[in-house]
Design a protein around this motif. Sequence first.
Motif, short mmCIF file in Angstrom:
data_model
loop_
_atom_site.label_atom_id
_atom_site.label_comp_id
_atom_site.label_asym_id
_atom_site.label_seq_id
_atom_site.Cartn_x
_atom_site.Cartn_y
_atom_site.Cartn_z
N PHE A 185 4.15 1.79 -0.68
CA PHE A 185 5.07 1.98 -1.79
C PHE A 185 4.39 2.62 -3.01
O PHE A 185 4.87 3.64 -3.52
N PRO A 186 3.28 2.08 -3.50
CA PRO A 186 2.61 2.73 -4.64
C PRO A 186 2.10 4.13 -4.30
O PRO A 186 2.15 5.03 -5.14
N GLU A 187 1.63 4.29 -3.08
CA GLU A 187 1.06 5.57 -2.69
C GLU A 187 2.12 6.66 -2.61
O GLU A 187 1.90 7.79 -3.04
N GLY A 222 4.80 5.66 -6.21
CA GLY A 222 4.15 5.67 -7.52
C GLY A 222 4.40 4.45 -8.37
O GLY A 222 4.14 4.47 -9.58
N SER A 223 4.92 3.38 -7.78
CA SER A 223 5.14 2.14 -8.53
C SER A 223 4.80 0.95 -7.65
O SER A 223 4.71 1.07 -6.42
N ALA A 224 4.63 -0.20 -8.28
CA ALA A 224 4.22 -1.38 -7.55
C ALA A 224 5.35 -1.93 -6.68
O ALA A 224 6.53 -1.79 -7.03
N TYR A 225 4.97 -2.52 -5.58
CA TYR A 225 5.94 -3.13 -4.67
C TYR A 225 6.05 -4.62 -4.95
O TYR A 225 5.04 -5.32 -5.01
N ARG A 226 7.28 -5.09 -5.11
CA ARG A 226 7.53 -6.52 -5.33
C ARG A 226 8.19 -7.09 -4.07
O ARG A 226 9.34 -6.78 -3.78
N HIS A 276 0.83 -1.22 0.00
CA HIS A 276 0.00 0.00 0.00
C HIS A 276 0.86 1.26 0.00
O HIS A 276 0.65 2.17 -0.81
#
Length: 281
Positions: free
Chosen positions: A89-91, A94-98, A87
């Motif tokens: 990391f993207p917020e 601005g990119s997806a968390y792996r 939640h």
Amino acid sequence: MDWKGRRGSRNIEDRRSMGVRGGGAVGGVGVIAVLLIGYFFGIDVTPLLNDPGQQQQGGQVELSEADQAAGEFVSVTLADTEEVWGHVFPEQVGSAYRPPVLVLYKGVTQSPCGGASGATGPFYCPGDKKVYLDTDFFTTMSRQLGAGGDFAAAYVVAHEVAHHVQNELGILGKANQVRGQASEADSNAISVRIELQADCLSGIWAREAEDRFGSLQEGDIEEAVNAARQIGDDTLQRNAGQRPMPHTFTHGTSEQRARWFLRGYKAGDMAQCDTFGATRL
């Protein structure tokens, strides 16, 4: 920390049924001193603890009830980090968390970053993006380092996952590249900033876990802060019978580690964890 019966992570690689065992070459207080040096420097001191001639590949290792419980605890904690950073990391980035994989082992195992053992303490390896953890470290924390409690253990997991967050941000790779070209003193100074940033990111995780899961109990934050203090460079060096030598510090002082954890916990903002831009650590 309320963790029993909650969702666990699937990103666990359990190697505990396999392992290498060896005979002890150092005993008593000497073991504690060697372990503290290993935790402080983040190096594998297994050769100091074991006689290579007595090491052997173990067969199937039976896991005790304590081992099983520790594995479940780590799995739940890792799942919490996945949800929190999935939640945050993207917020904020601005990119997806792996998320990373966490390797559980007993005794000794291998990683692209070198040998892993109870003497190295938990660590994150950017080579395979995995966290390595022998849960016996939790016992050492409690009995030898004075950092007991389940949330103290959760802080350790969150701290190593925070190194993965740094890696995802590109910070860890750049910092390690500079370290590789720097003097020993400068390399150590960069390492301190890496570690304090991970402490700050761990504080963000603690704040989010408290808000999202309601899993924190009274005294949990104090447990994490105490753990951060007990594994500060100055405290570890004193416990190893040494005079604190700031130029050798690689993780930060007890005061710094506790303060940066609390900074992240209070702010909840990754931008507040910029140890590389800070004039005061």
